[in-house]
Design a protein around this motif. Sequence first.
Motif, short mmCIF file in Angstrom:
data_model
loop_
_atom_site.label_atom_id
_atom_site.label_comp_id
_atom_site.label_asym_id
_atom_site.label_seq_id
_atom_site.Cartn_x
_atom_site.Cartn_y
_atom_site.Cartn_z
N MET A 171 -3.24 -8.59 1.47
CA MET A 171 -3.26 -9.61 2.51
C MET A 171 -2.98 -11.02 1.96
N GLN A 172 -3.09 -11.18 0.64
CA GLN A 172 -2.74 -12.48 0.04
C GLN A 172 -1.24 -12.77 0.14
N PHE A 173 -0.46 -11.71 0.38
CA PHE A 173 1.00 -11.88 0.52
C PHE A 173 1.43 -11.83 2.00
N CYS A 174 0.45 -11.81 2.90
CA CYS A 174 0.77 -11.63 4.32
C CYS A 174 0.16 -12.73 5.17
N GLU B 171 -2.32 -13.33 10.85
CA GLU B 171 -2.11 -13.37 12.30
C GLU B 171 -0.90 -12.54 12.73
N ASP B 172 -0.08 -12.14 11.77
CA ASP B 172 1.15 -11.43 12.14
C ASP B 172 1.45 -10.32 11.14
N THR B 173 0.48 -9.43 10.92
CA THR B 173 0.65 -8.36 9.93
C THR B 173 0.23 -7.02 10.53
N LYS B 174 1.06 -6.03 10.28
CA LYS B 174 0.70 -4.65 10.60
C LYS B 174 0.92 -3.83 9.33
N VAL B 175 -0.13 -3.15 8.90
CA VAL B 175 -0.11 -2.46 7.61
C VAL B 175 0.21 -0.98 7.80
N ALA C 218 -0.93 1.44 10.91
CA ALA C 218 -0.45 2.75 11.34
C ALA C 218 -0.46 3.67 10.12
N GLU C 219 -0.80 4.94 10.34
CA GLU C 219 -0.81 5.92 9.26
C GLU C 219 0.53 6.65 9.18
N TYR C 220 0.99 6.85 7.96
CA TYR C 220 2.22 7.61 7.72
C TYR C 220 1.93 8.61 6.61
N THR C 221 2.03 9.90 6.94
CA THR C 221 1.68 10.92 5.95
C THR C 221 2.90 11.77 5.59
N VAL C 222 2.90 12.21 4.33
CA VAL C 222 3.93 13.14 3.87
C VAL C 222 3.24 14.43 3.46
N ASP D 97 8.46 -0.28 11.33
CA ASP D 97 7.40 -0.58 12.31
C ASP D 97 6.34 -1.55 11.78
N CYS D 98 6.24 -1.66 10.45
CA CYS D 98 5.18 -2.47 9.84
C CYS D 98 5.80 -3.48 8.87
#
Length: 331
Positions: free
Chosen positions: A163-166, A169-173, A203-207, A223-224
Amino acid sequence: MKMKKWMGLAASLMAAVMAFTGCGGSSEAPAEDTAEIGTYTIGIVQQMEHGSLDAATQGFMDKLTELLGEENVTFDYQNAQGEQANCTTIATKFVSNGVDLIMANATTALQCAAAATGDIPIVGTSVTDYVTAGVVDSNDAPGRNVTGVSDLASVEAQVDVLMQFCDPEDTKVAIIYCSAEPNSIFQADLAKTYLDSLGVPYAEYTVADSNEIQSVVTNAVSDCNAVFVLADNTLANNMEIVKNITVPAGIPSVAGAEAMCQVGALSTIAIDYYDLGVKAAEMAYDILVNGANPAEMPIEYMTDGIVPKYNPEIAEALGVEIPEGMEPIGE
């Protein structure tokens, strides 16, 4: 005549005593300066080849050799190349060969070793949570023939670094991990709970395996605008793919292990996996030489030398400003 026979017998007995005790005539055995360590055969099953696991194995072997003496320890190192079936075969072989201790490097390797024997002591490393892996009753009191060291760096701290790079107010991880690895599911739950507390959407992304990484990461960055790659063996072995997608997209990323950051992430909270192996070796020594019972040895955690780090190459490519106190990777 009887007196002469008695004197002859006495002289013979005295000579025998002198011969037994040595010229000095002392009946005490020579003092031993070294402890009786014994000789040991250690089976090492490593789940796959990548920087973090390799470093943990090396730290384990180096430290245990130092503690026991090179002449007193033999290592049977086997790499399962990421295949669970290979882990099972290797662990079963160790049991049939009667090794003195098994070091299991990573979660699947540990699960297979624990399934193979309930008698031979097992020390794990590079495992996030031993309860989630199903190999102990609790992390404080394992209750079985298994103990070890966790590689869990604070998930909350990893999120804070990202979050130090984001812009909060406008971040989706995007939380990216392999759904086949229990340690990753455990970390994902921690990450989601913490992001919820911060009010940061995710949002979760799984492989399921390495073949899905390209498409899943591509979907994630569409999306993020921030990526958290968990300390996951499948992703760790394919961080070059992650970098080749996140960097062109201009997406900052944090990875759950230092070796992962070295290859393909912007930042991390670094745990030294060599030191992780060293700590596992100290536990193994306690079991082998001091008779410690794994069932009564709490899972240990790394508490020293954990610092936020960044990859200078990726930082330059993204054009980001490095927060104060963050160290370049590899230093």
